[in-house]
Scaffold this motif. Structure first.
Motif, PDB file in Angstrom:
ATOM      1  N   ILE A   1     -13.494  -3.564  78.150  1.00  0.00           N
ATOM      2  CA  ILE A   1     -12.867  -3.346  76.848  1.00  0.00           C
ATOM      3  C   ILE A   1     -11.838  -4.416  76.510  1.00  0.00           C
ATOM      4  N   SER A   2     -10.996  -4.803  77.463  1.00  0.00           N
ATOM      5  CA  SER A   2      -9.969  -5.799  77.164  1.00  0.00           C
ATOM      6  C   SER A   2     -10.057  -7.022  78.067  1.00  0.00           C
ATOM      7  N   GLY A   3     -11.166  -7.172  78.785  1.00  0.00           N
ATOM      8  CA  GLY A   3     -11.308  -8.281  79.722  1.00  0.00           C
ATOM      9  C   GLY A   3     -12.315  -9.312  79.259  1.00  0.00           C
ATOM     10  N   TYR A   4     -11.891 -10.579  79.226  1.00  0.00           N
ATOM     11  CA  TYR A   4     -12.735 -11.707  78.828  1.00  0.00           C
ATOM     12  C   TYR A   4     -12.614 -12.780  79.909  1.00  0.00           C
ATOM     13  N   SER A   5     -13.740 -13.378  80.258  1.00  0.00           N
ATOM     14  CA  SER A   5     -13.676 -14.404  81.296  1.00  0.00           C
ATOM     15  C   SER A   5     -14.681 -15.509  81.029  1.00  0.00           C
ATOM     16  N   LYS A   6     -14.428 -16.656  81.640  1.00  0.00           N
ATOM     17  CA  LYS A   6     -15.443 -17.690  81.705  1.00  0.00           C
ATOM     18  C   LYS A   6     -16.549 -17.174  82.646  1.00  0.00           C
TER      19      LYS A   6
ATOM     20  N   GLN B   1     -14.934 -13.063  86.349  1.00  0.00           N
ATOM     21  CA  GLN B   1     -14.421 -11.716  86.143  1.00  0.00           C
ATOM     22  C   GLN B   1     -13.460 -11.344  87.275  1.00  0.00           C
ATOM     23  N   CYS B   2     -12.528 -10.462  86.973  1.00  0.00           N
ATOM     24  CA  CYS B   2     -11.607  -9.955  87.990  1.00  0.00           C
ATOM     25  C   CYS B   2     -12.361  -8.980  88.892  1.00  0.00           C
TER      26      CYS B   2
ATOM     27  N   PRO C   1      -9.185 -19.208  83.226  1.00  0.00           N
ATOM     28  CA  PRO C   1     -10.516 -18.684  83.545  1.00  0.00           C
ATOM     29  C   PRO C   1     -10.713 -17.242  83.073  1.00  0.00           C
ATOM     30  N   HIS C   2      -9.598 -16.511  82.885  1.00  0.00           N
ATOM     31  CA  HIS C   2      -9.669 -15.090  82.526  1.00  0.00           C
ATOM     32  C   HIS C   2      -8.572 -14.756  81.526  1.00  0.00           C
ATOM     33  N   LEU C   3      -8.916 -13.940  80.539  1.00  0.00           N
ATOM     34  CA  LEU C   3      -7.945 -13.475  79.544  1.00  0.00           C
ATOM     35  C   LEU C   3      -8.018 -11.958  79.435  1.00  0.00           C
ATOM     36  N   SER C   4      -6.884 -11.295  79.568  1.00  0.00           N
ATOM     37  CA  SER C   4      -6.786  -9.868  79.250  1.00  0.00           C
ATOM     38  C   SER C   4      -6.137  -9.780  77.876  1.00  0.00           C
TER      39      SER C   4
END
Length: 386
Positions: free
Chosen positions: A242-247, A251-252, A193-196
């Motif tokens: 900047i480095s956070g991608y999510s569905k 988000q975190c 669900p989330h990629l850093s």
């Protein structure tokens, strides 16, 4: 007037199996068995002291999120993580939708505990994959291989967590553009669900700093970023920082509160904290860094406490806020710094003229130009430059 923002808690676990050559975090390679019973006791005492010191023991502010970082928190057993979380909740209330994240390595022992961690209250896991290529993992000093990384993501899916994150690096030693894209495609295939997704940087006081590896050149780094951004967007990931991608909607929450200049208590070795008060004060804290000192019953947990002055607040606010891609409500500046909008009239006007920002009525929006010249934009909010 300053309005105390949402409150989070950061918990630092300082031990790792071994120190990675790129790591400048406060982490210590294991030489003996982790004193987990004593350390959990110390964390809860540290928290109780903070709650009393900052007038939070009355339960008037609930915790919005908890982030257990390190080091390698997944070296701590599930029962002790459960005791930690129960002890925290006994001292300060949890919000109804509290996010509780714990960092973990993909190693067999740690990944095998995901289900147990969920059962004691952890609802989000962040897995330090870094790469799916064994040669790159070896260069990074990681003790897992590709197979363990893939298996860990599968176990996170099966554990029934609310969410999980994969940490992935690019710009690795001798990494080609295709190597980086291969890693990213593998990560996307695991459907987190989330990629850093962030670039390796060489920091002082690391092995890579004293013995620098050969890193991709600027042209390759730009190609990696551009091609990677396209891959992530096509896979349904939205970049929100900047480095956070999510569905969508994943988000975190802990990171969002941090970048929105929210408050957070910090407990554990070297943990940092920030607490705002209705009387206008903003206090920053740092705890004793080394485990020996932190666990010494004769020594206080608090190492440093400083006040954020009015002249520092504009820079601190925007240094955090402009990491996010979302628009920034003007009222957030007023409520979270305690300063009026006219305190930043000059730098805001300059940034608008430079087209680093857009004025959207109640909000400011950083532009693509502003992101490219972020250091220049932030420098405008430093007191002596105004």
């Amino acid at each position: 007037m300053l309005v105390p923002p949402p409150l989070s808690l950061y918990v630092h676990i300082p031990w790792c199996v071994q120190k990675c050559p790129y790591c400048d975090f406060n982490s210590h390679a294991l030489k003996h068995e982790i004193p987990e019973l004593d350390y959990i006791d110390a964390l809860l005492e540290d928290l109780a002291i903070d709650l009393d010191r900052y007038q939070l023991a009355d339960g008037s502010r609930a915790l919005h999120s908890i982030f257990i970082g390190g080091g390698t928190p997944s070296l701590i057993s599930a029962p002790e993580i459960g005791r930690l979380l129960a002890g925290i909740e006994a001292r300060i209330p949890f919000s109804d939708k509290i996010e509780i994240t714990m960092e973990a390595n993909p190693g067999t022992v740690e990944a095998g505990r995901f289900q147990a961690y969920r059962e004691v209250g952890v609802n989000r896991i962040s897995i330090g994959v870094q790469s799916f290529q064994d040669d790159k993992l070896k260069r990074l000093g990681r003790i897992h291989g590709k197979g363990e990384a893939v298996r860990a993501a599968g176990l996170a899916q099966e554990a029934g967590l609310n969410s999980f994150n994969l940490d992935l690096m690019h710009g690795l030693p001798d990494q080609s553009v295709e190597d980086a894209m291969s890693d990213l495609r593998q990560a996307i295939a695991l459907n987190p669900p989330h990629l850093s997704w962030y670039q390796l940087t060489i920091e002082p006081n690391t092995l890579f700093y004293s013995k620098p590896p050969t890193l991709p050149d600027d042209d390759d780094l730009w190609d990696i970023f551009e091609q990677g951004h396209v891959l992530l967007a096509e896979a349904g990931y939205q970049q929100y920082e900047i480095s956070g991608y999510s569905k969508p909607g994943m988000q975190c929450q802990h990171n969002l509160n941090y970048w929105r200049f929210g408050d957070y208590l910090g407990i554990g070795c070297g943990a940092h904290g920030k607490v705002s008060f209705a009387d206008g004060r903003i206090t920053r804290t740092v705890k004793v860094k080394h485990p020996r000192g932190y666990l010494n019953p004769q020594k206080a947990y608090l190492d440093q406490e400083t006040q954020v002055g009015d002249e520092e607040r504009p820079f601190e606010f925007f240094m955090n806020r402009f990491r996010l891609l979302e628009a920034c409500p003007k009222q957030d500046y007023v409520e979270r710094t305690g300063l009026p909008l006219d305190s930043i009239q000059q730098p805001i006007s300059w940034a608008l003229d430079k087209q680093y920002l857009l004025d959207q009525g109640d909000h400011w929006q950083i532009t693509e130009q502003g992101k490219l010249f972020l250091n220049d934009l932030l420098a405008a909010f430093v007191e002596e430059d105004q």
